[in-house]
Design an enzyme around this catalytic site. Structure first.
Site, PDB file in Angstrom:
ATOM      1  N   GLU B 178       0.847  -1.175   0.000  1.00 41.49           N
ATOM      2  CA  GLU B 178       0.000   0.000   0.000  1.00 41.49           C
ATOM      3  C   GLU B 178       0.895   1.241   0.000  1.00 41.49           C
ATOM      4  O   GLU B 178       1.784   1.374   0.833  1.00 41.49           O
ATOM      5  CB  GLU B 178      -0.917  -0.015   1.233  1.00 41.49           C
ATOM      6  CG  GLU B 178      -1.896   1.130   1.223  1.00 41.49           C
ATOM      7  CD  GLU B 178      -3.030   0.955   2.234  1.00 41.49           C
ATOM      8  OE1 GLU B 178      -3.423  -0.185   2.509  1.00 41.49           O
ATOM      9  OE2 GLU B 178      -3.495   1.989   2.747  1.00 41.49           O
ATOM     10  N   ASN B 221      -3.353  -1.487   7.654  1.00 41.02           N
ATOM     11  CA  ASN B 221      -4.634  -2.065   7.240  1.00 41.02           C
ATOM     12  C   ASN B 221      -4.404  -3.562   7.252  1.00 41.02           C
ATOM     13  O   ASN B 221      -3.957  -4.155   6.279  1.00 41.02           O
ATOM     14  CB  ASN B 221      -5.050  -1.550   5.865  1.00 41.02           C
ATOM     15  CG  ASN B 221      -5.421  -0.074   5.925  1.00 41.02           C
ATOM     16  OD1 ASN B 221      -6.049   0.385   6.877  1.00 41.02           O
ATOM     17  ND2 ASN B 221      -5.001   0.687   4.926  1.00 41.02           N
ATOM     18  N   GLU B 302     -10.639   4.608   8.858  1.00 39.75           N
ATOM     19  CA  GLU B 302     -10.749   4.175   7.459  1.00 39.75           C
ATOM     20  C   GLU B 302     -11.222   2.737   7.336  1.00 39.75           C
ATOM     21  O   GLU B 302     -10.677   1.946   6.568  1.00 39.75           O
ATOM     22  CB  GLU B 302      -9.408   4.371   6.741  1.00 39.75           C
ATOM     23  CG  GLU B 302      -9.001   5.841   6.687  1.00 39.75           C
ATOM     24  CD  GLU B 302      -7.664   6.079   5.972  1.00 39.75           C
ATOM     25  OE1 GLU B 302      -6.834   5.174   5.993  1.00 39.75           O
ATOM     26  OE2 GLU B 302      -7.486   7.176   5.420  1.00 39.75           O
ATOM     27  N   ARG B 335      -2.107   3.798  16.907  1.00 39.06           N
ATOM     28  CA  ARG B 335      -2.072   4.961  16.015  1.00 39.06           C
ATOM     29  C   ARG B 335      -3.182   5.971  16.322  1.00 39.06           C
ATOM     30  O   ARG B 335      -4.316   5.592  16.600  1.00 39.06           O
ATOM     31  CB  ARG B 335      -2.174   4.535  14.552  1.00 39.06           C
ATOM     32  CG  ARG B 335      -0.923   3.836  14.079  1.00 39.06           C
ATOM     33  CD  ARG B 335      -1.091   3.328  12.664  1.00 39.06           C
ATOM     34  NE  ARG B 335      -0.647   4.255  11.650  1.00 39.06           N
ATOM     35  CZ  ARG B 335      -1.372   4.644  10.625  1.00 39.06           C
ATOM     36  NH1 ARG B 335      -2.614   4.247  10.480  1.00 39.06           N
ATOM     37  NH2 ARG B 335      -0.876   5.461   9.715  1.00 39.06           N
ATOM     38  N   ARG B 346     -11.822  17.683  10.024  1.00 36.34           N
ATOM     39  CA  ARG B 346     -10.969  16.500  10.191  1.00 36.34           C
ATOM     40  C   ARG B 346      -9.719  16.804  11.007  1.00 36.34           C
ATOM     41  O   ARG B 346      -9.214  15.960  11.747  1.00 36.34           O
ATOM     42  CB  ARG B 346     -10.587  15.971   8.801  1.00 36.34           C
ATOM     43  CG  ARG B 346      -9.573  14.858   8.846  1.00 36.34           C
ATOM     44  CD  ARG B 346      -9.357  14.247   7.484  1.00 36.34           C
ATOM     45  NE  ARG B 346      -8.194  13.353   7.486  1.00 36.34           N
ATOM     46  CZ  ARG B 346      -7.704  12.769   6.410  1.00 36.34           C
ATOM     47  NH1 ARG B 346      -8.278  12.972   5.229  1.00 36.34           N
ATOM     48  NH2 ARG B 346      -6.649  11.979   6.480  1.00 36.34           N
ATOM     49  N   LYS B 370       0.875  10.812  13.410  1.00 36.81           N
ATOM     50  CA  LYS B 370       1.509  11.357  12.216  1.00 36.81           C
ATOM     51  C   LYS B 370       2.019  12.755  12.519  1.00 36.81           C
ATOM     52  O   LYS B 370       1.501  13.440  13.411  1.00 36.81           O
ATOM     53  CB  LYS B 370       0.512  11.412  11.053  1.00 36.81           C
ATOM     54  CG  LYS B 370       0.060  10.035  10.586  1.00 36.81           C
ATOM     55  CD  LYS B 370      -0.752  10.105   9.300  1.00 36.81           C
ATOM     56  CE  LYS B 370      -1.167   8.691   8.900  1.00 36.81           C
ATOM     57  NZ  LYS B 370      -1.879   8.632   7.613  1.00 36.81           N
ATOM     58  N   ASP B 375      -2.660  14.296   6.942  1.00 41.34           N
ATOM     59  CA  ASP B 375      -2.170  13.028   6.398  1.00 41.34           C
ATOM     60  C   ASP B 375      -0.953  13.175   5.503  1.00 41.34           C
ATOM     61  O   ASP B 375      -1.067  13.022   4.296  1.00 41.34           O
ATOM     62  CB  ASP B 375      -3.305  12.337   5.625  1.00 41.34           C
ATOM     63  CG  ASP B 375      -2.938  10.917   5.234  1.00 41.34           C
ATOM     64  OD1 ASP B 375      -1.940  10.393   5.751  1.00 41.34           O
ATOM     65  OD2 ASP B 375      -3.667  10.324   4.422  1.00 41.34           O
ATOM     66  N   GLU B 403       3.768   9.085  -0.785  1.00 40.77           N
ATOM     67  CA  GLU B 403       2.361   9.032  -1.186  1.00 40.77           C
ATOM     68  C   GLU B 403       1.867  10.356  -1.756  1.00 40.77           C
ATOM     69  O   GLU B 403       1.204  10.385  -2.790  1.00 40.77           O
ATOM     70  CB  GLU B 403       1.506   8.625   0.022  1.00 40.77           C
ATOM     71  CG  GLU B 403       0.009   8.639  -0.261  1.00 40.77           C
ATOM     72  CD  GLU B 403      -0.825   8.175   0.922  1.00 40.77           C
ATOM     73  OE1 GLU B 403      -0.242   7.822   1.977  1.00 40.77           O
ATOM     74  OE2 GLU B 403      -2.064   8.158   0.802  1.00 40.77           O
ATOM     75  N   HIS B 531      -4.046  18.606   0.487  1.00 38.06           N
ATOM     76  CA  HIS B 531      -4.897  17.462   0.116  1.00 38.06           C
ATOM     77  C   HIS B 531      -5.746  17.733  -1.125  1.00 38.06           C
ATOM     78  O   HIS B 531      -6.931  17.398  -1.169  1.00 38.06           O
ATOM     79  CB  HIS B 531      -5.825  17.098   1.291  1.00 38.06           C
ATOM     80  CG  HIS B 531      -5.990  15.607   1.450  1.00 38.06           C
ATOM     81  ND1 HIS B 531      -6.399  14.784   0.431  1.00 38.06           N
ATOM     82  CD2 HIS B 531      -5.796  14.798   2.522  1.00 38.06           C
ATOM     83  CE1 HIS B 531      -6.459  13.530   0.869  1.00 38.06           C
ATOM     84  NE2 HIS B 531      -6.083  13.500   2.128  1.00 38.06           N
ATOM     85  N   TRP B 553     -13.200  13.372   2.001  1.00 33.63           N
ATOM     86  CA  TRP B 553     -12.353  12.736   0.989  1.00 33.63           C
ATOM     87  C   TRP B 553     -12.308  13.557  -0.302  1.00 33.63           C
ATOM     88  O   TRP B 553     -11.719  13.139  -1.283  1.00 33.63           O
ATOM     89  CB  TRP B 553     -12.848  11.305   0.688  1.00 33.63           C
ATOM     90  CG  TRP B 553     -12.501  10.331   1.777  1.00 33.63           C
ATOM     91  CD1 TRP B 553     -11.677  10.558   2.846  1.00 33.63           C
ATOM     92  CD2 TRP B 553     -12.944   8.969   1.930  1.00 33.63           C
ATOM     93  NE1 TRP B 553     -11.592   9.444   3.645  1.00 33.63           N
ATOM     94  CE2 TRP B 553     -12.362   8.446   3.105  1.00 33.63           C
ATOM     95  CE3 TRP B 553     -13.789   8.138   1.174  1.00 33.63           C
ATOM     96  CZ2 TRP B 553     -12.583   7.149   3.549  1.00 33.63           C
ATOM     97  CZ3 TRP B 553     -14.010   6.835   1.628  1.00 33.63           C
ATOM     98  CH2 TRP B 553     -13.417   6.346   2.798  1.00 33.63           C
TER      99      TRP B 553
END
Lengths: 710, 710
Positions: B178, B221, B302, B335, B346, B370, B375, B403, B531, B553
């Site tokens: 991922e 995940n 998530e 986490r 958020r 984080k 993110d 990412e 984002h 999102w």
């Protein structure tokens, strides 16, 4: 503790230049034998290469680099041929006296290598009609030195017997590889066309070294996206890279692409709009890649769309595509791998669907058939299509990736499997009508001919995962150039180029390789058993498999074991699949007394007490074979261990570890299958054999999760 | 044609030993500077290493091999210390006179390197309390030589500032990764535990060279299968390999594992049976891997299961697991990356969920946050959790894999990003309460402390895909050892070890690296934008994104552009997210006139005409930044091209090609974002800039299919 010992011994080899396998069979390391080295050094003083095309430049560099490595001495390039020159020239030698070379027979890809006679001493002449012929000649010449053959008095003419010599990549656009056991796809579609991975070039060069001249980049379970403009630009980047190496690029065509990317409502091959769409798509492709090879198509098979969705035939489908690419000299390779759940006997279906279509395909269509009637099993009789479609060029599809042959962890040299099929006599035009003659076009006078190997290449550092899997890639190249080459010869060449010229080592490795496939047949599917692997991923034994809705996806469908015996009755009294063969073959397979043991259960339901040619009962023979298979692997381990001092540490350890897995798997196969078949035979495993130490239940409970290649 | 020219020039470098990047920063090539080489050769005549443990043997071999390569001379191992010995010894030097070394301060992992004074001349003493300390010391010493530092008068003491220095692999059991952009997972679960890939060992060695002491093997995940017996046996094989390198193995725990593999009906952390199940599972794991590190958990985030499914808190969940591993000295990393669609902002959610739980976690729990509140964006203010949970050890989670930072194709050196966060002042206990002091445990007296980097490692030959991505792996190791190191220092070390010690080349590359992240911020998300990448795969710009059901999102949620202006009002008049910071920080971020430009749109909805610190309007500043970002990439290209003769051909070409993609992407980002935001601002892109040559529609129609890392 064993693992720990292993660590300390393999610790420090790697980052300081490991034998990581990346160089494949083009290593060009200095020749160790001092006598041979001195000979070559004496015989080669300069090279003269004429021409400036990209391909000729590649040949020049290959020769310079190869000799520099092998002779550990820079061989200068000269302008004029002198004593001890290697003279590489695409025309007759001109002022230099030469033996007469029959250029006509060399064709477009052949070459000649000759020791010239006359005024100058020890001149070696490498020549061809074409640049690519020259490159092939150079690779051949370097192979002579890598394998330490004499290079005086050369008089070599080599011309490929097959026109299409192709790799088929079952690579998906997301970089997973269907039935791939060597990592991700080497095609990084995301960074193409702007980023050229050095691997692409090394891939082309490696293929050219064996004569492979085409590659189908994408999976037969196709995605239409590859035919869209942005992806065609990516394909073009690869085609441009591969062109100087004589390699054409092909793609798989998803039959429903006109719907999926063309926004049409149909993909009916007799529909004008659909035909027009493909014609325009072909035009677009060829405007981007002028020498695009053509399409490979899997249609109406395992869920893929196809002409039958519109009640049309495979010929209708293939011809529509053929017409689209014909103006550009493209070809269509239409796969004969079809079967559906209604069929009484999956064995028969490819023949039933394709045999009636013989003569109905366009000239630029080949029908590509797997070697056997089912699916790349450890052993199959040859597909009855070979010899049965004289008006259609049949292309051979072998599978290099070891889907049913132990996948990434078993040492299996496939040349013996391929040769068994190629040498099989179809009797289509009487005795001597071998499969080779069918596919090379000689039997029925076809101009198109070809052999494809389903690729075993991935992004593992050593390309193929198992170090010995490289040999199967090499085999595809060599056998498609000349199906008459022996398994021994190919193994010999590969071992010497890949490992060493040391005689003892070559002999031991060759012995392992030549026996490896029979060993696998014995511990997996002896006496004509077939397709008893796990569903889906196909790793490990599952002869009890009986839970899928489609009977022909269940192992029990294939072995039909019951209290009376085991095997699939395909005789005249059974499904009569034997009738698909020529009379001579039919008579042999149909008669339980004439049918070779190795195919017995392919064609007969045989009583457990049946007396085999060995004098054993079938059950005892089954036990014997399974135990023999395991013993062979034990023997491979011993043989390999005897080479510890002759093989570099990296690859020695790698293969050693893999052989341990192979032995474990072979025992798993043997025990699971015998314990399961015993529930029908009710007979004991002879007491002189080591008895299974686990129960059938234990084996039934083994689940392989996240198996690779799915 | 360009592609073709490229081919012929990169053709022949590879198979004949390419600079393929596999060796990372542990190359040990011969020192090119003759003066330095002579100095080192004079100063080092022998090595003396005492001890025989696996770790000491590794240290010994590393020193032997490293010196052999660097000095191009075999340095013998001696039994007794002499003049010019390197003396490696886990105890005080004994009979040899040494400067006083304070062993107590070295702890379990620190080391000292001292030039000894006394009878013998030029003896260098490498020492530690532990074997692993010795190994770290040896790597440090070799780095001194690789980077051509003086080695006389050494008096080095180095002790890690953080206890846990971990890689987090987001690797799935099917080998996809991922957010991985460097191929498949290096963990080949299918062939483990029997097949030990040399890469596993090289991985461990490379980590040890920077001080990384733990690795979480599996994706957050999570899949519960990793906790089943057959997989634990595979994990054990890796743990056994890694142990001598000082690396502990950790796994991700899927919260619903008791249901999925335990066949329980619940995973409620307050349920006795569930608690018992985890206790037994922990016992089983530790019986197989006695020094197992513990679990990393993503819960109620998530779609992952978690304690909130049973109306329990994160503390309930973490504590249940903590109790299970506590008897074996295991830890839990829980986490804090949580957000749900109901939340107004958020930004605020992690704090809202975790801040109230401060003090409620067991002693062996760390909360892993984080670096920023959202993110892993190109730039975020530090997460308000840092400083807000004094009773809980907070572990830093950085993301090495890019990412949101151009993924596999952009050159981005992340140390400057990490340092910006580490140096940020939380004011939690007044001025100077930096994030570093929070995570190293100093601010609140925690014994547990740690930093994790989400791995950028795959099975690409060069490990990380982009040659410069290796620097980010290196950075994680060095910064987690000492968060006080500067970005310059780390870059300097890495360049010298990876490319060259040539001064000009080092200066040019360092300049590129140090400016690379700011360039990326400028062409992607300047002035606090965030984002606005494509949904899902996150490659490329999609500021118009507004189609997903979950508002948080959608990119429009993050920039809130309208005719009045742009940015997310998180001031007291907005969502008041600023209130999560200490007063000093809050006051700064809350006030549009004090808020630094770089965070402006994180906290304010700003008028297009707003005057920026530069004097430009916001719109013009936005244009300026986007254009500056593109210009920076152009400058990188020029700088890189100037190094053609100083860098090996392989890596030079590789980076050159990637920079071309980066420039293309930067222009895509700039044009797409400005054209889109222009629909709100209605203002022109200043005429002195090159105007976009494509329309907004064109950019909106770009679809990236089969993007990697999903």
């Amino acid at each position: 503790m064993k693992a720990l010992l292993l660590i300390t011994s393999i610790l420090f080899t790697s980052l300081l230049k490991a034998e990581d396998g990346y160089r494949l069979w083009l290593r060009y390391d200095k020749i160790k034998n001092p006598v041979m080295l001195a000979q070559y050094r004496n015989l080669i003083n300069s090279i003269v290469v004429t021409g400036t095309s990209q391909t000729i430049n590649i040949a020049r560099q290959e020769l310079l680099n190869g000799l520099k490595g092998l002779l550990n001495k820079k061989i200068p390039e000269a302008n004029a041929v002198k004593n001890n020159s290697i003279f590489v020239n695409k025309k007759p030698a001109g002022q230099y006296e030469s033996p007469a070379i029959n250029y006509e027979q060399l064709g477009n890809e052949g070459f000649a290598i000759s020791s010239m006679k006359g005024r100058l001493k020890d001149v070696i002449f490498i020549t061809a009609n074409t640049d690519i012929g020259v490159l092939y000649g150079v690779f051949y010449f370097l192979r002579l030195i890598q394998t330490q053959q004499p290079i005086n008095n050369l008089n070599i003419v080599s011309v490929p017997k097959l026109k299409l010599r192709l790799l088929n990549h079952w690579d998906n656009l997301n970089r997973t590889v269907e039935r791939g056991y060597a990592g991700f796809s080497i095609w990084n579609w995301h960074t193409l066309p702007d980023y050229i991975d050095q691997r692409y070039i090394d891939y082309a060069r490696t293929n050219a070294s064996t004569g492979i001249n085409g590659t189908v980049l994408t999976n037969v379970n196709a995605n239409a996206t590859i035919l869209t403009k942005p992806y065609l630009e990516k394909v073009k980047a690869l085609a441009d890279l591969f062109r100087p190496y004589g390699i054409k690029v092909y793609l798989t065509a998803r039959f429903s692409a006109p719907i999926e990317i063309g926004k049409l409502r149909s993909a009916d091959p007799l529909n004008d709009t659909v035909q027009q769409w493909w014609k325009e798509k072909a035009k677009e492709i060829y405007s981007i890649i002028p020498d695009f090879g053509g399409f490979l198509v899997k249609a109406n098979s395992e869920g893929q769309p196809g002409p039958q969705d519109y009640k049309r035939t495979h010929a209708d489908g293939a011809n529509m595509l053929a017409d689209a690419v014909a103006p550009f000299n493209g070809i269509i390779m239409w796969r004969a791998f079809v079967y559906n759940p209604e069929s009484m006997d999956r064995f028969k279906q490819a023949y039933e669907e394709f045999h009636p279509l013989d003569g109905m395909f366009r000239k630029n269509v080949l029908v590509q058939a797997k070697n056997g009637p089912i699916d790349f099993q450890p052993r199959e009789p040859f597909s009855p299509l070979f010899g049965a479609m004289p008006q259609t060029p049949l292309m051979m599809e072998f599978q290099l990736t070891q889907e049913y042959l132990g996948q990434g962890t078993h040492l299996v040299y496939e040349a013996t499997l391929f040769k068994e099929v190629l040498n099989a006599d179809t009797y289509a035009k009487g005795k001597g009508s071998t499969v080779t003659k069918v596919i090379d076009g000689n039997l029925d006078n076809h101009e198109l001919s070809g052999m494809a190997g389903v690729s075993n290449i991935g992004n593992d550092i050593n390309w193929c995962g198992h170090p010995f899997a490289q040999a199967n890639w090499y085999t595809l190249g060599r056998l498609s150039w000349d199906p008459g080459l022996s398994s021994e010869q190919i193994a010999d060449e590969w071992i010497k180029q890949t490992f060493t010229n040391d005689k003892k080592t070559v002999a031991v490795i060759k012995n392992m390789m030549l026996n490896s496939r029979e060993a696998l047949v014995n511990y997996m599917t002896p006496i004509g058993l077939t397709h008893i692997m796990y569903n889906g991923h196909h790793y490990g034994p599952m002869p009890w498999g009986n839970t899928l809705n489609r009977p022909d996806w269940n192992p029990v469908y294939y072995h039909k074991a019951d209290s009376a015996g085991i095997g699939f009755d395909r005789t005249q009294k059974g499904t009569n699949a034997v009738a698909q063969y020529a009379a001579e073959v039919q008579n042999q397979f149909n008669d339980i007394n004439k049918c070779p043991d190795k195919y017995l259960l392919w064609f007969h339901h045989v009583s457990w007490e049946h007396k085999m040619q060995s004098g054993r009962t079938l059950w005892n023979e089954l036990c014997y074979k399974y135990y023999t298979g395991v013993d062979s692997v034990r023997s491979f381990i011993k043989q390999w261990n005897s080479l510890e001092k002759n093989i570099d540490e990296d690859r020695f350890k790698q293969v050693k570890q893999l052989l341990t897995i192979q032995l474990k798997d072979a025992i798993w196969w043997r025990n699971a299958c015998l314990l399961y078949f015993q529930t029908f035979s009710k007979m004991p495993i002879p007491p002189d054999y080591e008895q299974p130490d686990k129960t059938l239940e234990y084996y039934k409970n083994i689940k392989i999760l996240f198996a690779p290649g799915n």
